[in-house]
Design a protein around this motif. Structure first.
Motif, short mmCIF file in Angstrom:
data_model
loop_
_atom_site.label_atom_id
_atom_site.label_comp_id
_atom_site.label_asym_id
_atom_site.label_seq_id
_atom_site.Cartn_x
_atom_site.Cartn_y
_atom_site.Cartn_z
N GLY A 56 3.85 10.47 -8.76
CA GLY A 56 3.36 10.50 -10.14
C GLY A 56 2.57 11.78 -10.40
O GLY A 56 2.72 12.43 -11.44
N LEU A 57 1.74 12.19 -9.42
CA LEU A 57 0.95 13.42 -9.59
C LEU A 57 1.86 14.64 -9.64
O LEU A 57 1.64 15.56 -10.42
N ILE A 58 2.91 14.64 -8.77
CA ILE A 58 3.86 15.76 -8.81
C ILE A 58 4.53 15.80 -10.18
O ILE A 58 4.69 16.87 -10.79
N GLY A 98 2.96 6.08 -2.40
CA GLY A 98 4.12 6.91 -2.75
C GLY A 98 4.19 7.13 -4.25
O GLY A 98 4.41 8.25 -4.72
N ALA A 99 3.97 6.04 -5.01
CA ALA A 99 4.00 6.15 -6.47
C ALA A 99 2.93 7.13 -6.95
O ALA A 99 3.18 7.96 -7.83
N VAL A 112 7.48 7.89 -10.29
CA VAL A 112 6.68 6.77 -9.81
C VAL A 112 7.58 5.75 -9.11
O VAL A 112 7.29 5.28 -8.01
N ALA A 113 8.72 5.44 -9.74
CA ALA A 113 9.64 4.48 -9.14
C ALA A 113 10.17 5.01 -7.81
O ALA A 113 10.22 4.30 -6.81
N LEU A 114 10.53 6.30 -7.81
CA LEU A 114 11.08 6.92 -6.59
C LEU A 114 10.04 6.89 -5.47
O LEU A 114 10.35 6.52 -4.33
N GLY A 115 8.80 7.29 -5.80
CA GLY A 115 7.74 7.31 -4.80
C GLY A 115 7.50 5.92 -4.24
O GLY A 115 7.38 5.74 -3.02
N LEU A 132 0.83 -1.21 0.00
CA LEU A 132 0.00 0.00 0.00
C LEU A 132 0.86 1.26 0.00
O LEU A 132 0.59 2.21 -0.74
N ALA A 133 1.91 1.26 0.85
CA ALA A 133 2.76 2.45 0.94
C ALA A 133 3.46 2.70 -0.39
O ALA A 133 3.60 3.85 -0.83
N ALA A 134 3.92 1.62 -1.04
CA ALA A 134 4.58 1.78 -2.33
C ALA A 134 3.61 2.38 -3.34
O ALA A 134 3.93 3.32 -4.08
#
Lengths: 250, 626
Positions: free
Chosen positions: B421-423, B416-417, B444-447, B411-413
């Motif tokens: 992704g929205l940013i 975060g993605a 997305v990967a970073l989040g 869920l956290a991944a």
């Protein structure tokens, strides 16, 4: 039956307010909590309905561990515990009747609270509680227009709205004169005797303790130093509770 | 606990030491203050020499006099204009300009001498003018009798015989041609009347007051909810486990998308119903009625013992009814919008001078239609987010830490993605780098990695201080926006919606939101905590605590801050016109640029009157409400 087991509270600053306190309160008892200012009385009462989170220890009420309850479960526990405060803690700018009705917030649907709506039965119930504490004529006045004694009665009516099984009274008469103090205490006694509600009441004056309490626990610097009947507080016990230099007054 | 026996003594001993250090420090601070002020003098070029120069003083007096005579009232005037020719300097051949012939009753001028060199003084006398008139006597250069440009500052007043005499110094304008001296003598007739400036000022000050009013109302409405999430004492206790936070984060975008879908469909359905008046009217009344009826069934007034009814089929049915009711409410809203627009359009010509009421209805309908979908989608987002958050909370309570860990991780991944992704999407929209690797895949990967790392390193059941995170983000945004002056915002809005008061409303409204939200939140932070504690002890939830313990306490400061903000907005709207934001500032700037200080004075006077009466009204209102 309320059981406090090894209750300890250390505040963020490192102050130890409660130190391994354990005692039991049977249903329907009027328990006085005494001790100097800063001895941990308020912390103890607030740990019971978890307005303050205890650091360690357990509080069992009819076998249910209050300290382990989730937020939602705690909400359901709290609505069965009425609370009366030294400074009344009324919402000054709201009407008396609104202050009393707010005791019902744990029961009503939050969606209707958004539009400030209470069921009709609750409004009738609020008027009955105001009649019981003798200020039904003030129902539509603002809370801050009332005198101290009247405000505390509103506080009691608010607690009664919760259909409580336990009342926590945190120095309910410390801001009132002696005559009003007796009137407020007799309301609490009435609730205790006639409704069978357990009352935990912190008090300063020993004559009030003798007059109203069934049993006493005493705290000194967060430790439980006495547990027993009011008449058992002799001079030696008194000095243990209040310190060597204390003198008995009243 | 007890004070040490020598505590007092040691304090006495150390006293001289601290006092020496203290006085040294005071001296240093004083010196530093002096240096700072000296530097400030140089930077701001404090120079009283300028003030003493005669030229400055003369202009200052002239401008101050103009400012002291606001251009509000004027008389109709009669005017007598007489020119007399002269040579400057005298011609070498001794020819004198012929004074125009005059009959006995006409006004005329005489010159002594009849010609003179530049810089010399001639005596100008006037005869047969109307008595008790006044006006300028000026040199007209250039040989053209109709020239509007005149030189000099002399004024003449006629006596009861219509005669005047004055000495006029000729300007340094030598010419071969004949030049003129012109006397223009005027007299007030009738009663004074409002000047055009006064009328324009009136019109614009009304615009200003309403501009400020609209900006304040919209700003206040939005600032109130924001102020709650920017208040430390309300947000600090808000803590939530990771699973719940992640699900809430996911709930927002999904809910908003679903909301847009559902309400877009409702809007289309509403459009299909057509714009027939009676259909509109019927649906506007019936749809919300049905919705309220449904909601009253679906949301019982009192929860008996359990927080929710235990039968799953009943709960599902209730959810369904709530959903249908929401659709019904929005259908009603869209129909209402359509109704308002058609009524407004029809009423505008019919109401004649009250046509603005029709205009108002039409615009309200338009605003409703525009915002209903967006607001509804936001509401669905909030609802879904809170619903999923609750499920997350339940799951955290019920599951074992071992089982919870992988769920948290996933869920956290995902959350975060989503955030990153929205940013990334926002960056793509703003800077258009046009590379999906940097604006989509990398964020997305970073989040996802950050979310997963968070889930890995914390204990699965820890309650995270999400309230403080939201508080900090809100505060940062508020501070950043607040530091942008409304004037600068107005420039942006002038580009967005065009020159005019609407741009001013938008700019002032936005600035009102951010600055009021900050002021309000500080009021929330300073409320008495006793009632809060008491309401919480009754088993009220967070929302109920805010409604019953916080709001009653903050009403008086909110009112006074709102009034103060209106006052600020009136003053700000006077300068928002400088950049095209409408209001009186436009006139004020124009008059200052044209050196028409009497006009500017009228506008300043209007501003002063409005601000002073605002202050009076607000003090009366405060007295009434507190």
């Amino acid at each position: 039956m309320l059981q406090i087991k090894n209750l300890t509270k250390i505040y963020d600053g490192g102050v130890q307010a409660l130190d391994n306190v354990s005692f039991e309160v049977p249903d329907g008892e009027f328990l006085a909590v005494i001790g100097l200012s800063g001895s941990g009385k308020s912390t103890l009462l607030r740990c019971i309905n978890r307005l303050i989170e205890p650091t360690s220890g357990q509080i069992l009420w009819d076998g249910v561990d209050i300290t382990a309850a989730s937020q939602e479960e705690m909400r359901l526990v709290r609505r069965k515990i009425g609370m009366v405060f030294q400074h009344f803690n009324l919402v000054h700018r709201s009407k008396v009747i609104t202050n009393v009705l707010s005791g019902r917030l744990g029961y009503v649907n939050p969606a209707w609270s958004l539009v400030n709506r209470f069921p009709k039965e609750d409004i009738e119930k609020a008027m009955r509680q105001l009649t019981r504490v003798g200020i039904v004529d003030k129902a539509n006045q603002r809370a801050d227009e009332l005198s101290g004694g009247q405000q505390q009665r509103v506080g009691i009516a608010r607690a009664l709205m919760q259909d409580p099984r336990m009342i926590l009274a945190d120095e309910p008469v410390a801001s009132l004169d002696p005559v009003l103090a007796h009137s407020i205490m007799s309301h609490l006694e009435d609730i205790n005797k006639n409704d069978g509600v357990m009352v935990l009441c912190s008090l300063h004056f020993l004559d009030l303790v003798h007059r109203y309490a069934g049993r006493v626990v005493a705290l000194n610097a967060g430790k439980l130093v006495f547990e027993g009947l009011p008449k058992d507080i002799d001079d030696k016990k008194f000095k243990e509770i209040y310190g060597r230099d204390a003198e008995r007054v009243g | 606990m007890a004070a040490t026996p020598n505590g007092w003594g040691s304090a006495m001993q150390t006293k001289p030491k601290t006092s020496l250090w203290k006085s040294a420090r005071v001296g240093l601070v004083t010196l530093l203050g002096l240096v700072i002020f000296a530097y400030g003098f140089q930077i701001t070029r404090v120079d009283l020499e300028e003030l003493r120069s005669e030229k400055r003083q003369e202009s200052l007096v002239r401008v101050t006099r103009a400012l002291a005579q606001p251009d509000l009232l004027a008389y109709d005037q009669t005017e007598e204009v007489v020119n007399i020719p002269l040579y400057v300097p005298c011609r070498a051949d001794g020819l004198l300009s012929a004074a125009p012939a005059h009959t006995g009753a006409d006004p005329y001028l005489t010159l002594t001498p009849a010609c003179a060199a530049p810089g010399e003084t001639v005596r100008v006398e006037g005869f047969n003018f109307a008595p008790s008139t006044t006006g300028p006597v000026r040199f007209v250069p250039g040989g053209d009798i109709n020239n509007n440009v005149t030189l000099g500052r002399d004024n003449a007043d006629t006596d009861e015989n219509g005669h005047f005499a004055l000495d006029l110094t000729l300007p340094k304008r030598p010419s071969e041609e004949v030049q003129y001296i012109r006397a223009t003598l005027r007299r007030n007739i009738g009663t004074p009347h409002l000047t055009q400036t006064a009328r324009d000022t009136w019109e614009k000050i009304i615009e200003t007051v309403f501009l400020a009013l609209l900006a304040t109302v919209f700003g206040t409405l939005l600032a109130i909810p924001i102020s709650f999430i920017a208040a430390r004492n309300l947000m600090k206790p808000v803590k939530s486990p990771l699973a719940s936070i992640s699900l809430s984060v996911l709930g927002w975008p999904v809910g908003i998308a679903l909301g847009f879908l559902a309400f877009g469909w409702v809007e289309a359905f509403s459009a299909r119903l057509g714009a027939a008046l009676w259909v509109n009217l019927l649906v506007t009344i019936l749809a919300p009625l049905a919705a309220v009826w449904g909601l009253r069934w679906a949301i019982p007034e009192e929860e008996s013992n359990a927080p929710a009814p235990s039968l799953p089929s009943l709960r599902l049915a209730r959810l369904g009814v709530i959903f249908l009711s929401a659709l019904g409410v929005f259908l009603g809203l869209f129909q209402l919008a359509s109704l308002l627009m058609s009524i407004g359009e029809a009423a505008q010509p019919a109401l004649a001078s009250f046509g603005f009421l029709g205009y108002f209805l039409f615009q309200i309908g338009d605003i409703l239609a525009l915002t209903a979908t967006a607001l509804g989608a936001l509401a669905v987002g909030a609802a879904l987010s809170s619903f999923l958050g609750r499920i997350g909370l339940r799951a955290t309570e019920k599951m074992t830490p071992v089982g919870l860990k992988p769920l948290n991780l996933a869920l956290a991944a995902l959350a975060g993605a989503t955030i990153f992704g929205l940013i990334g999407y926002l960056v793509e929209r703003l800077y258009q780098p046009g590379n999906p690797f940097y604006t989509f895949w990398l964020p997305v990967a970073l989040g996802a990695a950050l979310g997963a790392a968070l889930a890995l390193f914390i204990k699965p059941k820890t309650a995270l201080p999400i309230g403080m995170v939201i508080y900090t983000i809100t505060r940062t945004i508020l501070n950043a926006l607040r530091s942008v002056e409304a004037l600068v915002m107005a420039i942006v809005f002038v580009i967005a919606v065009g020159i005019g008061p609407f741009a001013g409303v938008m700019a002032l409204g936005l600035h009102t939101i951010v600055s009021l939200a900050k002021l309000y939140s500080e009021q929330v932070e300073s409320i008495a905590s006793g009632p809060l504690e008491a309401i919480e002890a009754t088993g009220a939830n967070r929302l109920q605590t805010i409604i019953y313990a916080v709001i009653p306490q903050i009403v008086p400061p909110y009112i006074s801050y709102t009034m103060y903000r209106w006052d600020i907005n009136v003053r700000m709207s006077t300068i928002i016109g400088f950049v095209g934001g409408g209001g009186i500032g436009f006139l004020l700037q124009q008059n200052i640029n044209l050196l028409n200080y009497r006009g500017a004075s009228a506008q300043m006077l209007a501003i002063a009157i409005v601000v002073a009466s605002m202050d009076y009204i607000s003090s009366v209102l405060r007295e009434k409400t507190l």
